[in-house]
Design a protein around this motif. Structure first.
Motif, short mmCIF file in Angstrom:
data_model
loop_
_atom_site.label_atom_id
_atom_site.label_comp_id
_atom_site.label_asym_id
_atom_site.label_seq_id
_atom_site.Cartn_x
_atom_site.Cartn_y
_atom_site.Cartn_z
N UNK A 1 0.83 -1.21 0.00
CA UNK A 1 0.00 0.00 0.00
C UNK A 1 0.86 1.26 0.00
N UNK A 2 2.00 1.21 0.67
CA UNK A 2 2.88 2.38 0.72
C UNK A 2 3.40 2.76 -0.66
N UNK A 3 3.47 1.79 -1.57
CA UNK A 3 3.95 2.08 -2.93
C UNK A 3 2.99 2.99 -3.69
N UNK A 4 1.74 3.02 -3.27
CA UNK A 4 0.75 3.86 -3.96
C UNK A 4 1.23 5.31 -4.00
N UNK A 5 1.89 5.77 -2.95
CA UNK A 5 2.33 7.16 -2.87
C UNK A 5 3.69 7.36 -3.54
N UNK A 6 4.38 6.27 -3.83
CA UNK A 6 5.68 6.37 -4.50
C UNK A 6 5.54 6.29 -6.02
N UNK A 7 4.47 5.69 -6.48
CA UNK A 7 4.25 5.54 -7.92
C UNK A 7 3.58 6.80 -8.47
N UNK A 8 4.29 7.92 -8.36
CA UNK A 8 3.70 9.22 -8.69
C UNK A 8 3.40 9.37 -10.17
N UNK A 9 4.32 8.95 -11.01
CA UNK A 9 4.08 9.08 -12.45
C UNK A 9 2.97 8.14 -12.89
N UNK A 10 2.90 6.96 -12.30
CA UNK A 10 1.81 6.02 -12.60
C UNK A 10 0.47 6.67 -12.29
N UNK A 11 0.40 7.36 -11.16
CA UNK A 11 -0.83 8.06 -10.79
C UNK A 11 -1.18 9.13 -11.81
N UNK A 12 -0.20 9.88 -12.27
CA UNK A 12 -0.44 10.93 -13.27
C UNK A 12 -0.93 10.33 -14.58
N UNK A 13 -0.35 9.20 -14.97
CA UNK A 13 -0.77 8.52 -16.21
C UNK A 13 -2.24 8.12 -16.09
N UNK A 14 -2.61 7.52 -14.98
CA UNK A 14 -3.99 7.07 -14.81
C UNK A 14 -4.96 8.26 -14.77
N UNK A 15 -4.55 9.35 -14.15
CA UNK A 15 -5.41 10.53 -14.15
C UNK A 15 -5.64 11.04 -15.57
N UNK A 16 -4.59 10.99 -16.38
CA UNK A 16 -4.73 11.45 -17.76
C UNK A 16 -5.58 10.49 -18.59
N UNK A 17 -5.44 9.20 -18.33
CA UNK A 17 -6.30 8.22 -19.01
C UNK A 17 -7.77 8.51 -18.68
N UNK A 18 -8.05 8.75 -17.41
CA UNK A 18 -9.43 9.01 -16.99
C UNK A 18 -9.93 10.37 -17.45
N UNK A 19 -9.01 11.26 -17.77
CA UNK A 19 -9.45 12.53 -18.37
C UNK A 19 -9.95 12.29 -19.79
N UNK A 20 -9.16 11.58 -20.58
CA UNK A 20 -9.54 11.35 -21.97
C UNK A 20 -10.68 10.34 -22.11
N UNK A 21 -10.66 9.32 -21.27
CA UNK A 21 -11.66 8.27 -21.37
C UNK A 21 -12.27 7.98 -20.00
N UNK A 22 -13.05 8.93 -19.47
CA UNK A 22 -13.66 8.70 -18.15
C UNK A 22 -14.65 7.55 -18.22
N UNK A 23 -14.49 6.58 -17.33
CA UNK A 23 -15.38 5.42 -17.35
C UNK A 23 -16.84 5.85 -17.23
N UNK A 24 -17.09 6.80 -16.34
CA UNK A 24 -18.44 7.38 -16.23
C UNK A 24 -18.48 8.60 -17.14
N UNK A 25 -18.94 8.40 -18.36
CA UNK A 25 -18.82 9.44 -19.38
C UNK A 25 -20.00 10.40 -19.40
N UNK A 26 -21.12 10.05 -18.77
CA UNK A 26 -22.31 10.89 -18.78
C UNK A 26 -23.00 10.81 -17.43
N UNK A 27 -23.45 11.97 -16.92
CA UNK A 27 -24.15 12.04 -15.65
C UNK A 27 -25.52 12.67 -15.88
N UNK A 28 -26.56 11.86 -16.10
CA UNK A 28 -27.90 12.39 -16.38
C UNK A 28 -28.66 12.70 -15.10
N UNK A 29 -29.36 13.81 -15.09
CA UNK A 29 -30.16 14.21 -13.95
C UNK A 29 -31.51 14.76 -14.43
#
Length: 452
Positions: A304-332
């Protein structure tokens, strides 16, 4: 002239374009949302037959609808209709039922409990790497299928304390339920469930199969409780045991478990699929990611401590979710009259927030179509509006499992890139498919090459 009358009308495609707009929505919903936002701005009215969608595409609009005035909005077009397929699970329920469901499952996602599941996730990631390694130098493997199976296995072990691998049909049944839910959303539940369409017959078989699986899981847990009773299955058994109607109790168990497992495994599977696709297209990002995984993890299992050390991995995943957010539409749907961005929204109006377009808004993202993980480096992210980026939604109905999903995606990504290089099959047309989640259409065949 009154203040209400002075409010401008929402711009959008003219009424005569309704039929063509409906046809385009059926074929490519993402391009429609992107093109109307580009043409008409941050507030657009889309006439879709008897319905009109109020499409708002600014961080301030998202903040207002999802957080500041969230009490005025209930689940809207599409998700309300998906209830016929999904039942009254956490994704579709409202009011007191939703509050009770959230209260039941919230403790399962506490930070300490999630952190304690790191070893399970690492084990599943190691199993995935071993399976993929067997394909090295051979025929392509469908990465979307691999990610789907793995994430379902992880959720079974982390949320239910149960091994779902014994249920061979579960993945296919989930696929049928998602297909039916999307069909209900797009058709606005206009087709009766008794119509013998192949899709609907497949769905009925899948629903019966999932109900049987849930019943078996619940009976086994009731007979053999876990030590702490802190998993979702145990908590649901406890929460529903006072229900006098046995049929109603089992339906509630089915609805809640099916919704949680479907939403939970498919969102992370989609994110991971897009991650490996984008890494193949951007080898310099893969190189940095591989170097970080080797440096941080070495040849040991992640902690679990590695989660905070894998900083670039976190940035990559944030960018993936920016371009392809799994929840792509929020209807209300608006419960009462409101005003968003200076435009009147009447009670009963269908309102949508689209993370896919919001995450590509040129006013808030430099070169928005470019895959650039460094945009999430702290100095570059400073000053960006909070609601310009909402991959997990926002407000009271923000995704309850976001911390588990991020932990899972980070560990799996690091484990795979440390040992393997995946490449998209040449000539294969990779396209986004906006279903309940934004997944890769038709699967993602990739070749595998072992590193070292």
């Amino acid at each position: 002239m009154t203040a209400t009358a002075a409010r401008p009308a929402l711009p959008g495609p003219p009424r005569r374009a309704t039929l063509s707009l409906l046809a385009r929505m059926a074929q490519d919903r993402l391009s429609v949302m992107t093109s109307v936002a580009r043409q008409y701005g941050d507030a657009v009215r889309l006439r879709l037959g008897p319905k009109s969608l109020h499409f708002f595409n600014h961080p301030d609009h998202a903040k207002h609808v999802l957080a500041d005035n969230a009490a005025n909005y209930v689940k809207g077009i599409g998700l309300a209709h998906a209830r016929r397929a999904l039942g009254d699970g956490l994704l579709t329920s409202e009011g007191e039922l939703w509050k009770a469901q959230r209260k039941t499952i919230q403790p399962v996602f506490k930070a300490k409990r999630v952190a304690g599941k790191t070893e399970v996730i690492a084990q599943e990631a190691a199993g995935l790497v071993a399976r993929l390694r067997r394909h090295a130098g051979g025929q392509p493997v469908d990465i979307r299928d691999e990610m789907t199976g793995m994430t379902l296995g992880i959720l079974g072990r982390t949320l239910l304390e149960a091994d779902l691998s014994a249920f061979e049909s579960i993945g296919e049944s989930f696929e049928a339920v998602q297909d039916q839910a999307m069909f209900e959303m797009m058709s606005l539940s206009a087709v009766p469930t008794w119509v013998p369409l192949p899709k609907q017959r497949r769905f009925r078989r899948a629903r019966a199969d999932l109900e049987s699986i849930v019943t078996r899981l619940a009976d086994e847990r009731a007979a053999h409780p876990t030590a702490d009773g802190d998993d979702i299955l145990s908590r649901l058994v406890d929460a529903t045991q006072q229900e006098p109607d046995e049929g109603a109790r089992r339906r509630r168990m089915r609805d809640e478990l099916v919704t949680l497992l479907l939403a939970g495994h498919d969102t992370t599977a989609s994110t991971l699929s897009w991650t490996f696709y984008l890494l193949d297209r951007h080898p310099q990002v893969w190189e940095r990611l591989h170097a970080e995984a080797v440096e941080v993890l070495g040849d040991r299992m992640p902690t679990y401590e590695d989660l905070h050390r894998l900083k670039y991995t976190s940035m990559v995943l944030q960018e993936v979710m920016r371009l392809y957010p799994a929840v792509w539409l929020l209807p209300r749907k608006a419960r009462g009259d409101d005003e968003i961005g200076g435009y009147r929204v009447a009670a009963g109006a269908d309102v949508v927030i689209c993370p896919y377009t919001l995450h590509r808004h040129p006013a808030f993202w430099e070169a928005p179509e470019r895959f650039d993980p460094d945009r999430f480096e702290q100095s570059r992210a400073a000053g960006r509006p909070r609601y310009a980026y909402i991959p997990f939604g926002a407000g009271p109905r923000v995704c309850v499992g976001s911390s588990l999903g991020l932990l899972e995606a980070t560990i799996v990504t690091a484990c795979v890139v440390r040992e393997l290089r995946l490449a998209t099959v040449p000539g294969y047309d990779v396209k986004a498919e906006p279903m309940l989640t934004l997944r890769v259409r038709g699967g993602l065949p990739m070749t595998v090459r072992a590193i070292g």
